[in-house]
Design a protein around this motif. Structure first.
Motif, PDB file in Angstrom:
ATOM      1  N   THR A  85       0.851  -1.190   0.000  1.00 48.74           N
ATOM      2  CA  THR A  85       0.000   0.000   0.000  1.00 48.74           C
ATOM      3  C   THR A  85       0.884   1.237   0.000  1.00 48.74           C
ATOM      4  OG1 THR A  85      -1.722  -1.160   1.241  1.00 48.74           O
ATOM      5  CG2 THR A  85      -1.824   1.232   1.222  1.00 48.74           C
ATOM      6  N   ALA A  86       0.491   2.237  -0.766  1.00 45.87           N
ATOM      7  CA  ALA A  86       1.249   3.481  -0.817  1.00 45.87           C
ATOM      8  C   ALA A  86       0.295   4.652  -0.947  1.00 45.87           C
ATOM      9  CB  ALA A  86       2.225   3.466  -1.987  1.00 45.87           C
ATOM     10  N   SER A  87       0.625   5.752  -0.303  1.00 42.66           N
ATOM     11  CA  SER A  87      -0.177   6.975  -0.393  1.00 42.66           C
ATOM     12  C   SER A  87       0.308   7.785  -1.593  1.00 42.66           C
ATOM     13  CB  SER A  87      -0.039   7.801   0.892  1.00 42.66           C
ATOM     14  OG  SER A  87      -0.526   7.080   2.002  1.00 42.66           O
ATOM     15  N   ALA A  88      -0.540   7.902  -2.588  1.00 42.08           N
ATOM     16  CA  ALA A  88      -0.132   8.616  -3.798  1.00 42.08           C
ATOM     17  C   ALA A  88      -1.273   9.364  -4.460  1.00 42.08           C
ATOM     18  CB  ALA A  88       0.476   7.632  -4.803  1.00 42.08           C
ATOM     19  N   LEU A  89      -2.516   9.013  -4.138  1.00 36.55           N
ATOM     20  CA  LEU A  89      -3.650   9.613  -4.818  1.00 36.55           C
ATOM     21  C   LEU A  89      -3.954  11.015  -4.285  1.00 36.55           C
ATOM     22  CD1 LEU A  89      -6.091   6.556  -4.923  1.00 36.55           C
ATOM     23  CD2 LEU A  89      -4.393   7.239  -6.637  1.00 36.55           C
ATOM     24  N   ALA A  90      -4.652  11.774  -5.094  1.00 30.77           N
ATOM     25  CA  ALA A  90      -5.071  13.106  -4.668  1.00 30.77           C
ATOM     26  C   ALA A  90      -5.924  13.013  -3.410  1.00 30.77           C
ATOM     27  CB  ALA A  90      -5.860  13.773  -5.794  1.00 30.77           C
ATOM     28  N   PRO A  91      -5.830  13.979  -2.516  1.00 30.04           N
ATOM     29  CA  PRO A  91      -6.626  13.943  -1.284  1.00 30.04           C
ATOM     30  C   PRO A  91      -8.112  13.736  -1.573  1.00 30.04           C
ATOM     31  CG  PRO A  91      -5.013  15.707  -1.179  1.00 30.04           C
ATOM     32  CD  PRO A  91      -4.950  15.164  -2.579  1.00 30.04           C
TER      33      PRO A  91
END
Length: 311
Positions: free
Chosen positions: A42-48
Motif C-alpha cells: 500500500t502506498a499513499s499517492a492519490l489526490a486527497p
C-alpha cells in the motif's frame, strides 16, 4: 593392522561447496522459478479525498509458448479484481511468445490498463554470459532478432483495451479516480524520449486539481525517475531488473542491470528528486530469459499495489 587416513580438509570443504552449489542450482532452476507469488503493498499517492485504487503491476514475463504454468498463474490474477493494470514490458521471450501472452492475459480483457515496451517486446533474446552483468548494464546483441511488436501492441490495445505509454501520455478515469499517466519506451536501449513528454502531457489539456499522476517505465534508470518526478508524477512504476534474479539471501540483489541503487532493485520504496518524494514500485518480474532459466532468493512476482489518498 589396517591404517586409515582422514580425508584432507580441503577436499571436504570442496565437496561441501560443490554439494551446496548443486543444491542451489536444483532449487533455482527446478523449483523457485515456478514459485509465483503476489506481493501486496500500500502506498499513499492519490489526490486527497480519492477512493483507493487497486493496481496490478505485471512485468518481465519473457513469455515462451510452452510456459503453461506461468500462463495459468498470470491468468489467475484476474481473480484479484484490480482496478488498473500497469504492464512495464518485456512480455515476449520467444518469437512465438504472443501465443502464450494471449493465453495468460485473456482473463484481464476489459480491465483498464497501460503498457510500455522493454527490449524483449521488440528484439528476441539471445544467449549471453551471465557473468558479464557484474561488469555493468548489458549491451544490445549484435545480431537482432526482431519480434512482431505490432501484433503484440494490437492485441493489447484492440483486444485488451490497454493504452500505450511509449513516450506518450494518456488521461483515464479509473474506479472514479481521474488519472494522468505518462511513460517512456525502454531506457536501457536509449529508446526513452523524456523530451517528448511535456508536449504529450500538455496535449491532454488542463489538468483538474483532483488528478493523480503516474509515471511508467520499463527500465528504472535514475534519469528517468528524476524526469518523471520533475514532470509531476505522484508515483512511479518500473521493471527490468528481475529483482536481481539471482540474489544473496540476507543481502538481496547483486546486480540490477541499470543504475538504480541495488536496495531498490525490487519492491516498494520511495524516490526523491528536488523537494518531492514519491512512491516507487519496481517489479521483480515473473519470468526470465529462456537462456537463463533460474531464480534464486528472488521469487517470480506480480504486485497488487493499493494506492490510497495522500494526507
Amino acid at each position: 593392522m589396517t591404517s586409515r587416513h582422514a580425508a584432507h580438509p580441503a577436499l571436504i570443504a570442496l565437496g561441501a561447496v560443490g554439494a551446496a552449489g548443486a543444491a542451489a542450482a536444483v532449487w533455482g532452476i527446478g523449483i523457485e522459478r515456478y514459485l509465483f507469488t503476489v506481493r501486496e503493498a500500500t502506498a499513499s499517492a492519490l489526490a486527497p479525498g480519492s477512493a483507493p485504487l487497486r493496481v496490478l503491476h505485471i512485468s518481465d514475463a519473457h513469455m515462451a509458448p510452452w510456459q503453461h504454468r506461468k500462463q495459468d498463474w498470470l491468468a489467475s490474477l484476474a481473480q484479484l479484481k484490480p482496478d488498473l493494470i500497469i504492464n512495464t514490458g518485456d512480455n515476449l521471450g520467444h518469437r512465438d511468445g504472443l501465443t502464450g501472452i494471449r493465453r495468460a492475459f485473456e482473463p484481464l480483457a476489459g480491465i483498464p490498463g497501460v503498457f510500455v515496451h522493454g527490449s524483449n517486446d521488440v528484439i528476441g533474446p539471445s544467449p549471453r554470459n551471465p557473468i558479464r552483468y557484474f561488469a555493468g548494464p548489458s549491451e544490445r546483441p549484435r545480431e537482432l532478432n526482431f519480434l512482431d511488436t505490432d501484433a503484440m501492441d494490437a492485441y493489447f490495445t484492440d483486444e485488451l483495451g490497454w493504452t500505450s505509454l511509449n513516450n506518450a501520455a494518456a488521461r483515464l478515469t479509473v474506479a472514479g479516480n481521474p488519472l494522468d499517466l505518462f511513460g517512456v519506451s525502454d531506457a536501457h536501449c536509449d529508446w526513452d524520449r523524456l523530451e517528448d513528454l511535456p508536449g504529450a502531457i500538455d496535449s491532454l489539456g488542463p489538468r483538474p486539481s483532483d488528478t493523480t499522476v503516474l509515471g511508467v517505465t520499463h527500465a528504472p534508470y535514475q534519469r528517468v525517475l528524476n524526469g518523471f518526478v520533475d514532470l509531476g508524477a505522484d508515483a512511479v512504476f518500473g521493471g527490468h531488473t528481475h529483482g536481481g534474479q539471482v540474489c544473496l539471501p540476507g543481502f538481496g540483489a547483486l546486480v540490477a542491470n541499470c543504475d538504480i541503487p541495488l536496495k531498490q532493485a525490487k519492491g516498494l520504496s520511495t524516490w526523491t528528486q528536488g523537494d518531492r518524494t514519491v512512491p516507487l514500485n519496481v517489479s521483480a518480474g515473473c519470468g526470465h530469459s529462456i537462456y537463463a532459466p533460474v531464480r534464486f532468493a528472488c521469487r517470480p512476482e506480480a504486485t497488487l499495489l493499493t494506492l490510497t489518498a495522500r494526507g
